[in-house]
Design a protein around this motif. Structure first.
Motif, PDB file in Angstrom:
ATOM      1  N   GLN A   1      -4.390   5.622   1.841  1.00 34.48           N
ATOM      2  CA  GLN A   1      -3.586   4.491   1.386  1.00 34.48           C
ATOM      3  C   GLN A   1      -4.269   3.809   0.217  1.00 34.48           C
TER       4      GLN A   1
ATOM      5  N   ALA B   1       0.832  -1.198   0.000  1.00 37.87           N
ATOM      6  CA  ALA B   1       0.000   0.000   0.000  1.00 37.87           C
ATOM      7  C   ALA B   1       0.869   1.252   0.000  1.00 37.87           C
TER       8      ALA B   1
ATOM      9  N   THR C   1      -4.739   0.357  -2.319  1.00 39.11           N
ATOM     10  CA  THR C   1      -4.878  -1.086  -2.126  1.00 39.11           C
ATOM     11  C   THR C   1      -3.609  -1.792  -2.621  1.00 39.11           C
TER      12      THR C   1
END
Length: 597
Positions: free
Chosen positions: A134, A123, A136
């Motif tokens: 953040q 991330a 994925t």
């Protein structure tokens, strides 16, 4: 009993009728997809994606970090185990649709695998408007050699649960998918249009799932428009989503179906609508290709400028080459700058700005090359040529920049920075000594407690609310004056922003030279109320002297700017204590400048 059941049934029918009327009245009698109702919502403004999830060990993958809306800092990549970062570029896009503005910033990293297997991209944290978001985590499969090609096709459309299939023109709801050009060149723009035809109102917002666009580079945000049409004697409200695509693989490419899920209501089941797959024939670029062709496709122009024509030895010169026009500017290769005798050439930087105009993607790609002269005397930079393919003409074209002549003076002797000796401490002199005696108690003892109403503090406390109101009014007035005078606000907040940026750089522990160059440039620009990036050392020195700076402080500013500029183009990786020392030196310099400016 049967009469009771009938009354109970009628009661629930009335309740359901009232609930339905409540929804209709509160929403305003219609649930169509108006211009204020988006087909999708997005909570996290930061996303990350890769152009391919399976690559060969001798291939590269493009990692894109996209910031939608707001003002975001440049992402700081975590440690990428199994990848080497070859290059980084950025692109920004600004668009206005139906009076609404939107912005998007995209950072693209070219990654080369160093081993095979399933490699993870952790991330990525990005600060947007002061808040951390953040992305994925992603996974890329790296295979030995070349990755197998994926078959074209996106699957077949599936019938909707209530029997509504795609293409039923006499239905109340249906969808279509199409492209504006079925045959295009490799790298040429093609626009995919998704249309939702609606003859009835909806009770909730539908959910749109776009195609995966395999084999195409695409803009992350689609433009949405509303229109009305008549078909088979019926009036439809049409919602159109247009997505700009650029093919990356030649051959017949298939755009998979797009899906629209319509939720149900109290009296109606949900509906799923799908478009048919759309095929696009992508033609390879004509052969033979020019020897200096590097892959740029579009209709563009090339211009160039230099930061100064008269400089001294070891004084940096910035060559700025601008590619501008129609096409995918993010994929235009950088112009080739040859090795120049008498010059030291450092690593270059590239910035891309793109926007949609009249349905076409236009952009500007700015390439900056830092050059440092090493020999005094006359010098020159020859004209640069740039070859690209014009898909509208179906032929290759070539642009050219002007040549630049320079006068290189001998290096000027640097003025030494005076050292400030520490003030010598004066000796401590004993002036005298005495003894404090214990105070004797009075003969008559009396209590010192007075009634509450006779104490000044009691009546003074009544003025606290009034004081708070006055302070609040002064604070609000100050904020309004700051909002009306952005120059003063930028001037007053320059030091605080610089300290915050330097503190963030210490946490990240990356290369400090770009941070120092940006922080010091932004600080001086705010204090001088004018751009500083394009000024030469002599021009900047003149402006700083006008602000009351002495020669030593001006020399320190110029030396730190040159050091950070050279270090920015020749990064050597984190150096621990040296990097912190450079950040500390910058903060101390800004503190001294703040006392004068």
């Amino acid at each position: 009993m049967s009469k009771a059941r009938g009354s109970e049934t009628g009661f629930w029918v009335k309740i359901r009728f009232l609930i339905t009327c409540f929804f209709v009245l509160t929403v305003g009698g219609g649930f169509g997809l108006g211009e204020n109702n988006a087909l999708w919502a997005q909570d996290n403004p930061v996303t990350a994606q890769v152009d391919r999830t399976t690559i060969g060990s001798n291939e590269t993958v493009t990692l894109s970090v996209i910031i939608n809306g707001g003002s975001g800092d440049q992402p700081q990549l975590p440690t990428l185990d199994g990848f080497q970062v070859l290059s980084m570029s950025s692109a920004s896009q600004f668009s206005m649709i139906n009076g609404k503005t939107s912005s998007q910033i995209s950072y693209q990293y070219i990654l080369q695998p160093t081993r095979t297997g399933d490699l993870a991209i952790p991330a990525i944290t990005v600060l947007v408007n002061g808040q951390a978001y953040q992305t994925t985590p992603l996974t890329v499969q790296v295979m030995q050699g070349a990755a197998p090609s994926r078959p074209n096709g996106g699957g077949q459309a599936t019938p909707a649960p209530n029997g509504l299939n795609n293409g039923i023109d006499n239905g109340a709801l249906f969808v279509e998918g199409s492209v504006d050009q079925p045959t295009i060149y490799l790298g040429q723009q093609v626009t995919y249009a998704f249309r939702f035809y609606q003859a009835v109102n909806l009770f909730d917002q539908p959910s749109y799932q776009p195609p995966d666009y395999t084999g195409f580079w695409h803009e992350q945000k689609s433009s949405q428009t509303q229109s009305q049409t008549n078909r088979n004697g019926r009036t439809y409200q049409v919602t159109t989503l247009e997505t700009i695509l650029f093919p990356t693989i030649p051959g017949v490419q298939t755009i998979s179906p797009a899906t629209l899920t319509i939720p149900g209501s109290l009296f109606q089941r949900g509906t799923v609508l799908q478009t048919d797959p759309v095929t696009v024939t992508v033609t390879s670029l004509p052969q033979p290709q020019p020897t200096d062709f590097s892959g740029a496709v579009g209709r563009l122009t090339i211009t160039a400028t230099v930061s100064a024509n008269t400089v001294a030895v070891n004084e940096p010169v910035t060559l700025r080459v601008i590619l501008q026009g129609e096409g995918n500017a993010a994929n235009w290769p950088d112009p080739a700058v040859p090795d120049l005798p008498g010059w030291r050439k450092f690593d270059s930087t590239t910035k891309t700005d793109s926007q949609v105009q009249n349905g076409r993607l236009v952009g500007t790609r700015t390439y900056e090359q830092l050059l440092v002269p090493t020999v005094a005397g006359p010098a020159s930079i020859p004209a640069l040529t740039y070859t690209y393919f014009d898909p509208e003409q179906g032929a290759y074209a070539r642009g050219q920049t002007p040549a630049f002549d320079f006068t290189i003076n001998a290096a000027a002797a640097e003025a030494p920075i005076p050292t400030v000796a520490a003030n010598a401490q004066a000796p401590v002199t004993l002036l005298g000594s005495d003894i404090r005696y214990i105070k004797q108690a009075p003969t008559v003892l009396r209590t010192a407690v007075q009634p509450l109403t006779s104490q000044p503090l009691y009546w003074g406390a009544w003025g606290v609310p009034l004081l708070l109101v006055v302070v609040d009014g002064l604070w609000r007035g100050r904020r309004q004056r700051q909002a009306q005078d952005p120059v003063h606000l930028r001037h007053s907040q320059a030091q605080r922003k610089a300290r915050r940026a330097l503190a963030q750089a210490r946490k990240i522990a990356g290369d400090p030279h770009p941070v120092v160059a940006q922080v010091l440039t932004d600080y001086l620009s705010a204090k001088l109320n004018q751009p500083v990036a394009g000024l030469t050392q002599s021009m900047l020195t003149e402006r700083l002297h006008k602000q009351g700076l002495d020669n030593a402080l001006v020399t320190e500013v110029n030396q730190l700017l040159v050091l950070s500029e050279i270090g920015r183009f020749a990064p050597a990786g984190p150096n621990g204590a040296d990097d912190n020392a450079l950040l500390t030196e910058t903060e101390q310099l800004i503190n001294r400048l703040e006392k004068v400016l």
